[in-house]
Design a protein around this motif. Structure first.
Motif, PDB file in Angstrom:
ATOM      1  N   UNK A 296      45.339  41.945  23.933  1.00  0.00           N
ATOM      2  CA  UNK A 296      44.127  42.199  24.710  1.00  0.00           C
ATOM      3  C   UNK A 296      43.274  43.228  23.979  1.00  0.00           C
ATOM      4  N   UNK A 297      42.103  42.796  23.565  1.00  0.00           N
ATOM      5  CA  UNK A 297      41.113  43.684  22.955  1.00  0.00           C
ATOM      6  C   UNK A 297      40.120  44.041  24.055  1.00  0.00           C
ATOM      7  N   UNK A 298      40.286  45.223  24.631  1.00  0.00           N
ATOM      8  CA  UNK A 298      39.491  45.599  25.792  1.00  0.00           C
ATOM      9  C   UNK A 298      38.044  45.917  25.456  1.00  0.00           C
ATOM     10  N   UNK A 299      37.761  46.145  24.172  1.00  0.00           N
ATOM     11  CA  UNK A 299      36.373  46.357  23.771  1.00  0.00           C
ATOM     12  C   UNK A 299      35.642  45.019  23.667  1.00  0.00           C
ATOM     13  N   UNK A 300      36.304  44.029  23.098  1.00  0.00           N
ATOM     14  CA  UNK A 300      35.691  42.705  22.935  1.00  0.00           C
ATOM     15  C   UNK A 300      35.679  41.930  24.242  1.00  0.00           C
ATOM     16  N   UNK A 301      36.757  42.088  25.020  1.00  0.00           N
ATOM     17  CA  UNK A 301      36.882  41.346  26.280  1.00  0.00           C
ATOM     18  C   UNK A 301      37.394  42.288  27.368  1.00  0.00           C
ATOM     19  N   UNK A 302      36.526  43.136  27.901  1.00  0.00           N
ATOM     20  CA  UNK A 302      36.965  44.096  28.915  1.00  0.00           C
ATOM     21  C   UNK A 302      37.426  43.405  30.191  1.00  0.00           C
ATOM     22  N   UNK A 303      38.454  43.972  30.809  1.00  0.00           N
ATOM     23  CA  UNK A 303      38.896  43.453  32.097  1.00  0.00           C
ATOM     24  C   UNK A 303      37.981  44.032  33.168  1.00  0.00           C
ATOM     25  N   UNK A 304      37.848  43.353  34.296  1.00  0.00           N
ATOM     26  CA  UNK A 304      36.952  43.874  35.333  1.00  0.00           C
ATOM     27  C   UNK A 304      37.510  45.132  35.981  1.00  0.00           C
ATOM     28  N   UNK A 305      36.621  45.979  36.423  1.00  0.00           N
ATOM     29  CA  UNK A 305      37.045  47.122  37.213  1.00  0.00           C
ATOM     30  C   UNK A 305      37.634  46.607  38.521  1.00  0.00           C
ATOM     31  N   UNK A 306      38.606  47.315  39.039  1.00  0.00           N
ATOM     32  CA  UNK A 306      39.244  46.878  40.272  1.00  0.00           C
ATOM     33  C   UNK A 306      38.240  46.966  41.421  1.00  0.00           C
ATOM     34  N   UNK A 307      38.296  45.985  42.292  1.00  0.00           N
ATOM     35  CA  UNK A 307      37.396  45.936  43.441  1.00  0.00           C
ATOM     36  C   UNK A 307      38.186  46.197  44.723  1.00  0.00           C
ATOM     37  N   UNK A 308      37.478  46.351  45.809  1.00  0.00           N
ATOM     38  CA  UNK A 308      38.139  46.544  47.104  1.00  0.00           C
ATOM     39  C   UNK A 308      39.017  45.340  47.434  1.00  0.00           C
ATOM     40  N   UNK A 309      38.539  44.141  47.137  1.00  0.00           N
ATOM     41  CA  UNK A 309      39.323  42.939  47.426  1.00  0.00           C
ATOM     42  C   UNK A 309      40.598  42.896  46.599  1.00  0.00           C
ATOM     43  N   UNK A 310      40.494  43.219  45.301  1.00  0.00           N
ATOM     44  CA  UNK A 310      41.681  43.209  44.441  1.00  0.00           C
ATOM     45  C   UNK A 310      42.664  44.287  44.863  1.00  0.00           C
ATOM     46  N   UNK A 311      42.160  45.427  45.280  1.00  0.00           N
ATOM     47  CA  UNK A 311      43.021  46.530  45.690  1.00  0.00           C
ATOM     48  C   UNK A 311      43.729  46.217  47.004  1.00  0.00           C
ATOM     49  N   UNK A 312      42.984  45.841  48.011  1.00  0.00           N
ATOM     50  CA  UNK A 312      43.596  45.616  49.328  1.00  0.00           C
ATOM     51  C   UNK A 312      44.516  44.404  49.325  1.00  0.00           C
ATOM     52  N   UNK A 313      44.237  43.415  48.483  1.00  0.00           N
ATOM     53  CA  UNK A 313      45.105  42.240  48.409  1.00  0.00           C
ATOM     54  C   UNK A 313      46.503  42.598  47.942  1.00  0.00           C
ATOM     55  N   UNK A 314      46.619  43.682  47.171  1.00  0.00           N
ATOM     56  CA  UNK A 314      47.922  44.093  46.683  1.00  0.00           C
ATOM     57  C   UNK A 314      48.846  44.609  47.760  1.00  0.00           C
ATOM     58  N   UNK A 315      48.295  44.895  48.926  1.00  0.00           N
ATOM     59  CA  UNK A 315      49.098  45.438  50.022  1.00  0.00           C
ATOM     60  C   UNK A 315      49.109  44.517  51.236  1.00  0.00           C
ATOM     61  N   UNK A 316      48.724  43.271  51.038  1.00  0.00           N
ATOM     62  CA  UNK A 316      48.705  42.292  52.129  1.00  0.00           C
ATOM     63  C   UNK A 316      49.426  41.024  51.689  1.00  0.00           C
ATOM     64  N   UNK A 317      50.116  40.333  52.614  1.00  0.00           N
ATOM     65  CA  UNK A 317      50.781  39.079  52.242  1.00  0.00           C
ATOM     66  C   UNK A 317      49.764  38.032  51.810  1.00  0.00           C
TER      67      UNK A 317
END
Length: 217
Positions: free
Chosen positions: A42-63
């Motif tokens: 993963x080359x984060x300069x050439x292909x940056x990953x998205x910043x975490x969003x509220x949806x991505x964060x809250x989904x981690x704690x929900x079934x």
């Protein structure tokens, strides 16, 4: 065969980057030992990953069956990064110092892969104990006893995140004084920079071979 997860975050390409020069030496030594192995890059300069969003964060704690469509989409992308981390037998991270800390792209990646109860703070974590080599390059010197020791927020931060939060086996390589060839005021430090860079490359090759032998045993 062993799998290496290699993450670079320098904005400079190739040999123009001190951290990429050292991670490249590690990776080449690793691939020599594991020609049939896998490298996830993963080359984060050439292909940056998205910043975490509220949806991505809250989904981690929900079934999963309770996810909204937005949560499901965001978490599916997050899982890609998490599963790459979990698949790795060893991890390699290039982490140059920008304004006393890590690049924002690397922080974004860390926010995606750190999931409490899965990759972090979990006895059942698949990443626990995985060896990670961090190449923490920096333009000056922030070593203990130097005037800028208190401004070192790369190694300290990453050790807190990688060792204390993710429970990885952390090894840090520090090529420093990388601005010496570019800053006339640091010209007298060029020999020290060159020695630091050579030492870092040697350490990277040695560490790569050490890990390779561990997984070949």
């Amino acid at each position: 065969m062993a799998t290496l997860l290699h993450v670079d975050s320098s904005v400079f390409p190739g040999a123009a980057s001190a951290s990429r020069t050292v991670t490249d030496a590690f990776r080449k030594a690793w691939e020599e030992q594991h020609p049939q192995g896998t490298v996830i890059y993963r080359d984060l300069a050439a292909n940056p990953v998205p910043h975490i969003t509220a949806d991505a964060h809250t989904a981690g704690f929900a079934p999963a069956d309770a996810h909204t469509p937005e949560q499901a989409a965001a978490f599916a992308e997050r899982l890609t990064f998490i599963e790459e981390l979990e698949q790795a037998d060893a991890i390699l991270i290039g982490a140059p110092m920008y304004n006393f800390t890590i690049p924002s792209t690397l922080k974004a990646w860390l926010d995606q892969v750190i999931l409490i109860g899965r990759t972090a703070m979990s006895e059942d974590s698949k990443v626990k104990g995985t060896p990670v080599t961090v190449v923490a390059s920096r333009g000056g010197s922030y070593a203990p006893g130097t005037p800028r020791e208190g401004y070192e927020y790369v190694q300290n931060y990453l050790e807190a995140i990688l060792r204390d939060t993710l429970a990885l086996d952390v090894h840090v390589i520090v090529p420093e004084l990388t601005m010496a060839p570019h800053n006339p005021a640091m010209a007298d430090l060029i020999p020290l920079y060159e020695a630091s860079r050579a030492k870092a490359v040697d350490e990277a090759v040695t560490k790569a071979k050490e890990f390779a032998e561990r997984f070949a045993a």
